[in-house]
Design an enzyme around this catalytic site. Sequence first.
Site, mmCIF file in Angstrom:
data_model
loop_
_atom_site.group_PDB
_atom_site.id
_atom_site.type_symbol
_atom_site.label_atom_id
_atom_site.label_comp_id
_atom_site.label_asym_id
_atom_site.label_seq_id
_atom_site.Cartn_x
_atom_site.Cartn_y
_atom_site.Cartn_z
ATOM 1 N N HIS A 377 0.849 -1.246 0.167
ATOM 2 C CA HIS A 377 0.122 -0.417 0.322
ATOM 3 C C HIS A 377 1.083 1.084 0.074
ATOM 4 C CE1 HIS A 377 -3.696 -1.763 1.290
ATOM 5 N NE2 HIS A 377 -3.208 -2.549 1.528
ATOM 6 N N LYS A 568 -7.508 14.220 4.643
ATOM 7 C CA LYS A 568 -6.720 13.065 4.702
ATOM 8 C C LYS A 568 -6.153 13.038 5.311
ATOM 9 C CE LYS A 568 -6.281 13.934 0.140
ATOM 10 N NZ LYS A 568 -6.173 13.104 -0.663
ATOM 11 N N ARG A 569 -4.826 12.052 5.879
ATOM 12 C CA ARG A 569 -3.982 12.569 6.961
ATOM 13 C C ARG A 569 -2.823 13.499 6.941
ATOM 14 N NH1 ARG A 569 -2.921 8.744 11.343
ATOM 15 N NH2 ARG A 569 -1.641 9.036 11.333
ATOM 16 N N LYS A 574 1.748 14.234 0.555
ATOM 17 C CA LYS A 574 0.387 14.681 -0.042
ATOM 18 C C LYS A 574 0.116 16.188 -0.394
ATOM 19 C CE LYS A 574 -1.658 10.599 2.971
ATOM 20 N NZ LYS A 574 -2.858 10.289 2.444
ATOM 21 N N THR A 678 -8.243 6.776 -1.641
ATOM 22 C CA THR A 678 -9.178 6.216 -1.794
ATOM 23 C C THR A 678 -10.400 7.015 -1.346
ATOM 24 O OG1 THR A 678 -9.281 5.319 0.340
ATOM 25 C CG2 THR A 678 -9.578 3.939 -1.434
ATOM 26 N N LYS A 682 -14.376 8.506 -2.823
ATOM 27 C CA LYS A 682 -15.664 8.551 -2.345
ATOM 28 C C LYS A 682 -16.273 9.997 -2.930
ATOM 29 C CE LYS A 682 -13.088 6.136 1.755
ATOM 30 N NZ LYS A 682 -12.176 6.224 2.558
HETATM 31 C C1 26W Z 1 3.462 2.184 11.347
HETATM 32 C C2 26W Z 1 3.582 1.783 10.348
HETATM 33 C C3 26W Z 1 2.009 1.616 8.411
HETATM 34 C C4 26W Z 1 2.911 1.928 7.376
HETATM 35 C C5 26W Z 1 2.616 2.182 6.830
HETATM 36 C C6 26W Z 1 1.106 2.473 8.745
HETATM 37 C C7 26W Z 1 0.983 2.385 7.806
HETATM 38 C C8 26W Z 1 0.760 2.282 6.608
HETATM 39 C C9 26W Z 1 0.297 2.204 5.447
HETATM 40 C C10 26W Z 1 0.878 1.427 3.896
HETATM 41 C C11 26W Z 1 -0.220 3.440 4.755
HETATM 42 C C12 26W Z 1 -1.624 3.560 3.891
HETATM 43 O O1 26W Z 1 -2.276 3.652 5.133
HETATM 44 N N1 26W Z 1 -1.172 3.304 2.963
HETATM 45 C C13 26W Z 1 -2.115 4.207 2.167
HETATM 46 O O2 26W Z 1 -3.520 3.055 1.503
HETATM 47 C C14 26W Z 1 -4.726 3.399 0.898
HETATM 48 C C15 26W Z 1 -5.372 1.989 0.720
HETATM 49 O O3 26W Z 1 -4.256 0.727 0.047
HETATM 50 C C16 26W Z 1 -4.359 4.346 -0.349
HETATM 51 O O4 26W Z 1 -5.668 4.481 -0.669
HETATM 52 C C17 26W Z 1 -3.160 5.265 0.342
HETATM 53 O O5 26W Z 1 -2.867 5.721 -1.350
HETATM 54 C C18 26W Z 1 -1.830 4.178 0.814
HETATM 55 O O6 26W Z 1 -1.697 5.993 0.968
#
Ligand code: 26W
Length: 833
Positions: A377, A568-569, A574, A678, A682
Amino acid sequence: MSDIVNPGAARPTHPLALAPVVSPPSSVDGFVKQFLTNLNFDQGVSLSESDANDQYLALAGTVRDYLMARWLEDQARQNEQQSKTVCYLSAEYLLGRQLDNNLLAARLTDIATDALAQCGIDINDLRELEVEPGLGNGGLGRLAACFIDSLATMSVPNIGYGIRYEYGIFRQTFVDGEQVEQPDAWLRMGSPWDFPHPEAAQTISFGGRTETYDDNGTERTRWIPDWSVLAVPYNMMVPGYHNGRVNTLRLWRAVATNAFDLRIFNSGDYEESVRAQTFAENISKVLYPEDSTPQGKELRLQQQYFFVSASIRDFIDTVLPADYDLTKLPDRVIFQLNDTHPVIGVPELMRVLIDEKGMEWDDAWAITQQCFAYTCHTLLPEALEVWPVDLLGRLLPRHLEIIYRINEEFLEEVRERFGDDMLRIRNMSIIGEHPYRSVRMAYLATVAGAKVNGVAELHSQLLRDKVLHDFAEMYPDKFTNVTNGITPRRFIRLANPSLAELITEALGAGWTIDLERLRGLEALAEDPEFRERFGAVKAANKRRLNEVLFQRDGVHVDETHMLDVMVKRLHEYKRQMLKVLHIVTLYDGIASGRVAAADVTPRTFIFGAKAAPGYAMAKRIIHLINAVGSVVNNDPRVEGRLKVIFPPNYNVTLAEKVIPAADLSEQISLAGKEASGTGNMKFALNGALTIGTDDGANVEIRQLVGDDNFFLFGMTEPEVEVLWAQGYTPADFYQAHAGLRGALDLISSGAFSEGDRSVFEPVVSNLLYDDRFMVLADYASYIAAQERVDAAYADQDAWTKSAILNVARSGFFSSDRSMRDYIDRIWHTPPVL
Ligand code: 26W
């Protein structure tokens, strides 16, 4: 069926005892009766004595009671049919509120509303009491929630496995414009949606050492751990939409083992025994609020192993029949790895098969490789998890041995295929050597998984070409794409009931489970009357948002303004800063007298964003947004033209109100950094137009809705690469654009910090000297695109037409379609009807 209820009992004779559960009748009277029963017998109060929380809990219990029979039947049928199950392994599920979703799924909304009215209760008052389970950070967690909704709706056997964090994502507050985090005690008022099953607990061990022993002439290994905790499952219902189907989300909670307690208790140290309990229960205490930058904390690895080990063993020991032939495991299960967080499941399954079930290495490996698939992701290198070998070896010594052997055999394969190319071997090794010896979890997942997928076309391409290039060369057939999606049940039906009604009137009801039918709206975009009604829905959603935000934060949304939304975060990639620079440019233009206020399109900018508590730059940007907001909102020169709203604590509940009201969706990440997004989907499905870069799923949105209905700007991913390779010098862009200079200088001058130039200096100098995400490089193009937005918005009728076309052409982004793609390309799990 009676044995589901009570396996050990004598044969029941009463007719009611033969049904798995007795469902209350589907009528208003039946609902009233069940509701009052729950109020009396579960909450222990009479109606006249009950408070709103009692009523909410009794209502939730009543909805549960209606779903229960189907839940028990479905689980039994799946077991009987020996169907293949998708076990979705995810450290996060960002579920949002449950009540409305479950009422909708069970077709109970009207009945419940009437029933409560007959008890003198307004159901809307109870809705607002539900605290959403915020068991996720952002996109990845919300995606998991959308996927399990779709699987239930499509009658595909699925268990979602995860962690029942006692504290979910923090509650964000602002103090003088700065983010302050508060604990999210979501369980405090009761948790009516889950069922603890202590009898199905698993013991999860950690630490210790391994030893070999002789087993009738074969050398075997056993792990002698030195401490363990209990994993207690809490089951939640995942009802499908109008299909009577109920799947399971099983979240694990850590509880101290008796053995652990007893040992210490016998030693007479009561305090120590309580401490031990706290230590064990810490494992499921809190969701790590880091998004994208893993911190490598030991507790996090404990969490990961805890839930994955519990899940795998739950599936093998309690879901499968006792005598199941494990060589056939791939016929019954696929473990889908939601990013690298559950990848420790790979050596765990190997350990279970070899050490506990007595299998040979090669057989176990062949099975393991068919039982896992991996979804990546991210594209940010710093988001790819690595675990220091020291730490992993201390916590899970047997797993480290297994990982080493997997790596040895894998590198042997690499050598056979590519020769003794040391550089390649070093690059592909599951064990990294620098800056310290570590396990690269993404590589382990790629080697072990039957399939590896990215989450949008561009992302999957970049995975193949860059992040996992050598692996794609070695295993081209492993790599695939599945573009993300969102559930139309929550994000259209529930979030936007006025639009849902309009669509149903136009196209009939089937669109909710067949979103491509929205195509039918294309023709209606030409119909002036339909456009007017569509416009009226948007206006009503703005009024609804105004009410919500006024209640919540005391702020007003002007429904005559264009609503320009970025939620978003908070992360540098971003590029919330690009949005800030746009606002400051507009403000500077009017305030300096260069631009007449009357010539500026009235806009309200809405932000929603949480920053990871340890991410200093992100927190400074939040502070800056609030600071710009307070200056802009209090300057009479821009009154009625520009307004900035930043409601704290953006979450699923707020998203459901904000997104349907939006006119403009901001998707402005640096090309090549956002895996998919995502939120972008929406917004499009709720009739907002996107201003966006060629990144993630924006690419596919634009292809579908058409260039005329999308505001594209910025560098493409290859252009980003070229500029970066040439050497990006932000100063050139600063010099080249008067508007950009004006905006940055204004921030530097202290205009948004009461003259204190030091407050936002780090933000500005970061953009000028040290910005990996090249905000300044895309500024001019972004401003030009915003001018095109203004011009387009001036023709409201044409804008509405574009908005309708966005809805009509975005049916592809249903998570039902994502699930079909996973099923066809990866899982091969037919529905069980
Ligand atoms: C704490 C480590 C960590 C590392 C990566 C926590 C969370 C992550 C995720 C990979 C971050 C995340 O939420 N990625 C997002 O995933 C969504 C669903 O596929 C995508 O739509 C987003 O672009 C992506 O940033």
